[in-house]
Design a protein around this motif. Structure first.
Motif, PDB file in Angstrom:
ATOM      1  N   LYS A   1      52.193 -18.226-150.146  1.00 27.40           N
ATOM      2  CA  LYS A   1      53.521 -18.415-150.744  1.00 27.40           C
ATOM      3  C   LYS A   1      53.813 -17.324-151.765  1.00 27.40           C
ATOM      4  CE  LYS A   1      53.567 -23.444-150.102  1.00 27.40           C
ATOM      5  NZ  LYS A   1      53.536 -24.776-150.775  1.00 27.40           N
ATOM      6  N   GLN A   2      52.797 -16.927-152.536  1.00 27.58           N
ATOM      7  CA  GLN A   2      52.988 -15.857-153.515  1.00 27.58           C
ATOM      8  C   GLN A   2      53.284 -14.528-152.820  1.00 27.58           C
ATOM      9  OE1 GLN A   2      53.203 -16.246-156.871  1.00 27.58           O
ATOM     10  NE2 GLN A   2      53.067 -18.416-156.350  1.00 27.58           N
ATOM     11  N   ILE A   3      52.607 -14.263-151.713  1.00 26.40           N
ATOM     12  CA  ILE A   3      52.877 -13.037-150.963  1.00 26.40           C
ATOM     13  C   ILE A   3      54.294 -13.079-150.381  1.00 26.40           C
ATOM     14  CG2 ILE A   3      52.218 -11.676-148.947  1.00 26.40           C
ATOM     15  CD1 ILE A   3      50.338 -11.364-151.316  1.00 26.40           C
ATOM     16  N   GLY A   4      54.709 -14.254-149.912  1.00 23.18           N
ATOM     17  CA  GLY A   4      56.070 -14.399-149.400  1.00 23.18           C
ATOM     18  C   GLY A   4      57.112 -14.102-150.460  1.00 23.18           C
ATOM     19  N   LEU A   5      56.922 -14.667-151.650  1.00 17.26           N
ATOM     20  CA  LEU A   5      57.846 -14.380-152.752  1.00 17.26           C
ATOM     21  C   LEU A   5      57.828 -12.900-153.110  1.00 17.26           C
ATOM     22  CD1 LEU A   5      57.147 -17.429-155.115  1.00 17.26           C
ATOM     23  CD2 LEU A   5      59.280 -16.945-153.882  1.00 17.26           C
ATOM     24  N   ALA A   6      56.641 -12.295-153.090  1.00 19.53           N
ATOM     25  CA  ALA A   6      56.519 -10.875-153.417  1.00 19.53           C
ATOM     26  C   ALA A   6      57.285 -10.020-152.416  1.00 19.53           C
ATOM     27  CB  ALA A   6      55.047 -10.478-153.457  1.00 19.53           C
ATOM     28  N   ILE A   7      57.189 -10.348-151.121  1.00 21.78           N
ATOM     29  CA  ILE A   7      57.904  -9.577-150.105  1.00 21.78           C
ATOM     30  C   ILE A   7      59.411  -9.696-150.303  1.00 21.78           C
ATOM     31  CG2 ILE A   7      58.431  -9.480-147.635  1.00 21.78           C
ATOM     32  CD1 ILE A   7      55.494 -10.148-147.098  1.00 21.78           C
TER      33      ILE A   7
ATOM     34  N   ASN B   1      39.899  13.297-150.290  1.00 21.05           N
ATOM     35  CA  ASN B   1      39.906  12.915-151.698  1.00 21.05           C
ATOM     36  C   ASN B   1      41.161  13.395-152.405  1.00 21.05           C
ATOM     37  OD1 ASN B   1      37.398  11.588-151.723  1.00 21.05           O
ATOM     38  ND2 ASN B   1      36.286  13.505-151.986  1.00 21.05           N
ATOM     39  N   VAL B   2      41.979  14.186-151.702  1.00 18.54           N
ATOM     40  CA  VAL B   2      43.158  14.802-152.305  1.00 18.54           C
ATOM     41  C   VAL B   2      44.408  13.963-152.067  1.00 18.54           C
ATOM     42  CG1 VAL B   2      44.615  16.868-152.333  1.00 18.54           C
ATOM     43  CG2 VAL B   2      42.133  17.078-152.025  1.00 18.54           C
ATOM     44  N   ARG B   3      44.499  13.348-150.891  1.00 15.81           N
ATOM     45  CA  ARG B   3      45.667  12.543-150.519  1.00 15.81           C
ATOM     46  C   ARG B   3      45.189  11.385-149.651  1.00 15.81           C
ATOM     47  NH1 ARG B   3      45.584  17.374-148.121  1.00 15.81           N
ATOM     48  NH2 ARG B   3      47.113  18.239-149.554  1.00 15.81           N
ATOM     49  N   ASN B   4      46.080  10.414-149.433  1.00 15.72           N
ATOM     50  CA  ASN B   4      45.651   9.249-148.642  1.00 15.72           C
ATOM     51  C   ASN B   4      46.098   9.312-147.184  1.00 15.72           C
ATOM     52  OD1 ASN B   4      48.412   8.174-148.624  1.00 15.72           O
ATOM     53  ND2 ASN B   4      48.028   7.651-150.765  1.00 15.72           N
ATOM     54  N   ASN B   5      46.745  10.410-146.789  1.00 17.66           N
ATOM     55  CA  ASN B   5      47.133  10.627-145.385  1.00 17.66           C
ATOM     56  C   ASN B   5      47.953   9.476-144.800  1.00 17.66           C
ATOM     57  OD1 ASN B   5      45.848  13.087-145.466  1.00 17.66           O
ATOM     58  ND2 ASN B   5      44.023  12.423-144.355  1.00 17.66           N
ATOM     59  N   THR B   6      48.845   8.919-145.622  1.00 22.41           N
ATOM     60  CA  THR B   6      49.725   7.803-145.231  1.00 22.41           C
ATOM     61  C   THR B   6      48.957   6.659-144.569  1.00 22.41           C
ATOM     62  OG1 THR B   6      50.334   8.797-143.087  1.00 22.41           O
ATOM     63  CG2 THR B   6      51.733   9.315-144.977  1.00 22.41           C
ATOM     64  N   ARG B   7      47.835   6.312-145.174  1.00 22.84           N
ATOM     65  CA  ARG B   7      47.004   5.244-144.613  1.00 22.84           C
ATOM     66  C   ARG B   7      47.013   3.981-145.476  1.00 22.84           C
ATOM     67  NH1 ARG B   7      41.404   8.074-143.019  1.00 22.84           N
ATOM     68  NH2 ARG B   7      40.682   5.967-143.476  1.00 22.84           N
ATOM     69  N   LEU B   8      47.968   3.855-146.390  1.00 24.60           N
ATOM     70  CA  LEU B   8      47.978   2.694-147.280  1.00 24.60           C
ATOM     71  C   LEU B   8      48.666   1.502-146.617  1.00 24.60           C
ATOM     72  CD1 LEU B   8      48.771   4.319-150.740  1.00 24.60           C
ATOM     73  CD2 LEU B   8      46.559   4.023-149.588  1.00 24.60           C
ATOM     74  N   SER B   9      48.084   0.334-146.794  1.00 32.41           N
ATOM     75  CA  SER B   9      48.656  -0.881-146.220  1.00 32.41           C
ATOM     76  C   SER B   9      49.864  -1.343-147.024  1.00 32.41           C
ATOM     77  CB  SER B   9      47.607  -1.993-146.191  1.00 32.41           C
ATOM     78  OG  SER B   9      47.412  -2.524-147.496  1.00 32.41           O
ATOM     79  N   PHE B  10      50.597  -2.291-146.456  1.00 29.01           N
ATOM     80  CA  PHE B  10      51.759  -2.858-147.140  1.00 29.01           C
ATOM     81  C   PHE B  10      51.374  -3.544-148.434  1.00 29.01           C
ATOM     82  CE2 PHE B  10      50.052  -6.599-145.199  1.00 29.01           C
ATOM     83  CZ  PHE B  10      50.595  -7.692-145.854  1.00 29.01           C
ATOM     84  N   LEU B  11      50.114  -3.938-148.571  1.00 31.53           N
ATOM     85  CA  LEU B  11      49.665  -4.652-149.769  1.00 31.53           C
ATOM     86  C   LEU B  11      49.663  -3.754-151.003  1.00 31.53           C
ATOM     87  CD1 LEU B  11      46.704  -6.607-148.130  1.00 31.53           C
ATOM     88  CD2 LEU B  11      48.894  -7.571-148.878  1.00 31.53           C
ATOM     89  N   VAL B  12      49.495  -2.449-150.813  1.00 29.61           N
ATOM     90  CA  VAL B  12      49.461  -1.536-151.963  1.00 29.61           C
ATOM     91  C   VAL B  12      50.821  -1.510-152.659  1.00 29.61           C
ATOM     92  CG1 VAL B  12      49.116   0.841-152.702  1.00 29.61           C
ATOM     93  CG2 VAL B  12      47.636  -0.130-150.944  1.00 29.61           C
ATOM     94  N   GLY B  13      51.880  -1.290-151.900  1.00 33.36           N
ATOM     95  CA  GLY B  13      53.208  -1.257-152.498  1.00 33.36           C
ATOM     96  C   GLY B  13      53.649  -2.593-153.058  1.00 33.36           C
ATOM     97  N   LEU B  14      53.036  -3.656-152.569  1.00 35.84           N
ATOM     98  CA  LEU B  14      53.427  -5.004-152.990  1.00 35.84           C
ATOM     99  C   LEU B  14      52.783  -5.423-154.307  1.00 35.84           C
ATOM    100  CD1 LEU B  14      55.288  -6.982-151.450  1.00 35.84           C
ATOM    101  CD2 LEU B  14      53.233  -8.116-150.586  1.00 35.84           C
ATOM    102  N   LEU B  15      51.791  -4.674-154.777  1.00 35.61           N
ATOM    103  CA  LEU B  15      50.989  -5.078-155.936  1.00 35.61           C
ATOM    104  C   LEU B  15      51.814  -5.524-157.147  1.00 35.61           C
ATOM    105  CD1 LEU B  15      48.111  -2.420-155.872  1.00 35.61           C
ATOM    106  CD2 LEU B  15      47.891  -4.867-155.440  1.00 35.61           C
ATOM    107  N   PRO B  16      52.810  -4.757-157.613  1.00 37.80           N
ATOM    108  CA  PRO B  16      53.532  -5.185-158.823  1.00 37.80           C
ATOM    109  C   PRO B  16      54.291  -6.493-158.657  1.00 37.80           C
ATOM    110  CG  PRO B  16      53.992  -2.879-158.286  1.00 37.80           C
ATOM    111  CD  PRO B  16      53.311  -3.477-157.101  1.00 37.80           C
ATOM    112  N   PHE B  17      54.486  -6.917-157.411  1.00 40.17           N
ATOM    113  CA  PHE B  17      55.299  -8.096-157.154  1.00 40.17           C
ATOM    114  C   PHE B  17      54.475  -9.374-157.021  1.00 40.17           C
ATOM    115  CE2 PHE B  17      57.754  -4.429-155.973  1.00 40.17           C
ATOM    116  CZ  PHE B  17      59.023  -4.719-156.447  1.00 40.17           C
ATOM    117  N   PHE B  18      53.135  -9.263-157.085  1.00 40.48           N
ATOM    118  CA  PHE B  18      52.330 -10.483-157.197  1.00 40.48           C
ATOM    119  C   PHE B  18      51.322 -10.345-158.340  1.00 40.48           C
ATOM    120  CE2 PHE B  18      50.214  -8.016-153.861  1.00 40.48           C
ATOM    121  CZ  PHE B  18      48.859  -8.165-154.111  1.00 40.48           C
ATOM    122  N   GLU B  19      51.855  -9.870-159.466  1.00 38.11           N
ATOM    123  CA  GLU B  19      51.158  -9.856-160.760  1.00 38.11           C
ATOM    124  C   GLU B  19      49.931  -8.947-160.766  1.00 38.11           C
ATOM    125  OE1 GLU B  19      50.428 -13.924-161.831  1.00 38.11           O
ATOM    126  OE2 GLU B  19      52.558 -14.362-162.118  1.00 38.11           O
TER     127      GLU B  19
END
Length: 400
Positions: free
Chosen positions: A50-56, A86-104
């Motif tokens: 439910k918290q992830i749903g609210l965050a989305i 080690n220089v860049r993440n090569n666009t490999r970040l999951s949706f959870l990374v961008g969602l971090l500020p929205f679930f505390e």
């Protein structure tokens, strides 16, 4: 006249009877206690969803899109998406990374979005030893899942719904260099039918089937190193997987149907092992086979792109296309999150159409497919497949 008083104690027989009664009561009580504990853990897991749903929804309100699955700093210096850096993440970040500020998780987000020591902002590729990537986040964990520690990094029990086809699931509309490509885009439009599409912006308006009828997030178990069919992937020829999602079923143990007959070597590549990595093995799932069934991987990352050669190195197995079922440590099913924020418990017995048609006829929808596998067709995987597609015009006629 004095009377002789006699003090009586318990006889041995009486004592044994009392002990037997207590034993029976404890035996009756323990299952109830265990059931109550599991019910509490299941409710806690549901609350996390439910918290992830609210965050989305809050993320969408802020940016008019849901977080991109497969985002971050792009490739460079001749690197390809699956290369480590080690220089860049090569666009490999999951949706959870961008969602971090929205679930505390604002503090963790600030560590990632700013340079950390020798690492640039947004960090390295998720397999690298990097503080934020190694962090276990309680909101992403199910209390019923005992998995912890190495060889995993930060574990997750929450994954993105990638639809009802494995074709192009790791690349979406971009090529191996992370660059938009018309051929890849054409294939992705045909086969990437979930709420999340790798490397592509998605919005609620794209979910034409309705938010209440479309899965956006689901539950996965993390691997315990026990050879579970739901946490480790076996491999077959890619074209076999496209035509028969149950290609790996003969590799399942006949006596222990939740485990592989000959467990694969995971090498740190297993279910839920990296919450920050968008690879389907780590943070994605498909609505093809019902929950808690086997994960089956194809040996080709894309069906018609000769640039990949015939195989990928074993170290890149998490990029390969796969039938990646959701799973859980709960009895009989797993949690899913619908687009409208509703959390539901889907049982292992949900109707899944032709996904178990091991003789063929269960082919995945894809570019060049025919019959039920032709682009634009309703999901061949029944109610379960229909819930995983965002715009295939299936009608959900009853509650589930």
């Amino acid at each position: 006249m004095n009377k002789l008083s006699v003090k009586r104690g318990f006889t041995l027989v009486e004592l044994l009877v009392v002990i037997a009664i207590i034993g029976v009561l404890v035996g009756l009580l323990l299952p109830a206690v265990q059931a109550a504990r599991e019910a509490a853990r299941r409710m806690s897991c549901s609350n996390n969803f439910k918290q992830i749903g609210l965050a989305i929804h809050n993320y969408h309100a802020a940016y008019n899109q849901i977080p991109t699955h497969g985002s971050g700093t792009g490739t460079g210096g001749g690197q390809q998406v699956w290369n480590n850096s080690n220089v860049r993440n090569n666009t490999r970040l999951s949706f959870l990374v961008g969602l971090l500020p929205f679930f505390e998780q604002q503090a963790l987000w600030e560590q990632i979005s700013n340079p950390q020591g020798s690492f640039n902002a947004m960090g390295p590729t998720p397999n690298t030893t990097y503080g934020p990537w190694d962090t276990d986040i309680p909101a992403l964990r199910c209390p019923s899942d005992p998995g912890q520690g190495l060889p995993a990094k930060g574990r997750t029990n929450i994954a993105a719904c990638l639809g009802d086809s494995a074709v192009m699931m790791s690349f979406g509309p971009v090529n191996e260099n992370g660059v938009s490509n018309s051929n890849f885009a054409q294939e992705a439009r045909a086969s990437c039918r979930g709420a999340f599409v790798a490397h592509q912006t998605a919005r609620f308006r794209d979910i034409l089937d309705g938010l209440a009828n479309t899965i956006v997030v689901g539950e996965i178990m993390t691997d315990l190193g026990d050879g579970s069919v739901s946490t480790q992937a076996k491999e077959v020829a890619g074209t076999d997987l496209y035509n028969n999602p149950s290609s790996c079923l003969p590799l399942v143990s006949a006596t222990r149907p939740r485990f592989w007959d000959s467990p694969p070597t995971a090498n740190g590549l297993a279910r839920g092992y990296r919450w920050a990595d968008f690879g389907p093995l780590f943070t994605g799932f498909t609505t093809i086979l019902p929950p808690n069934q086997e994960i089956c991987r194809g040996d080709l990352p894309a069906p018609t792109q000769a640039t990949f050669g015939t195989t990928l190195p074993a170290a890149e197995n998490h990029f390969k296309e796969m039938v990646a079922t959701p799973s859980s440590r709960h009895q009989g099913g797993c949690h899913i999150l619908m687009g409208d924020g509703a959390v539901k418990f889907i049982t292992d017995s949900i109707e899944a159409g032709s996904s178990r048609n091991t003789g063929g006829g269960g082919a995945m929808v894809r570019l060049g497919g025919s019959g039920k596998a032709a682009p634009g067709q309703q999901s061949p995987y029944g109610l379960w497949g229909s819930l995983g597609t965002r715009a295939s015009k299936e009608v959900i006629s009853s509650d589930f």
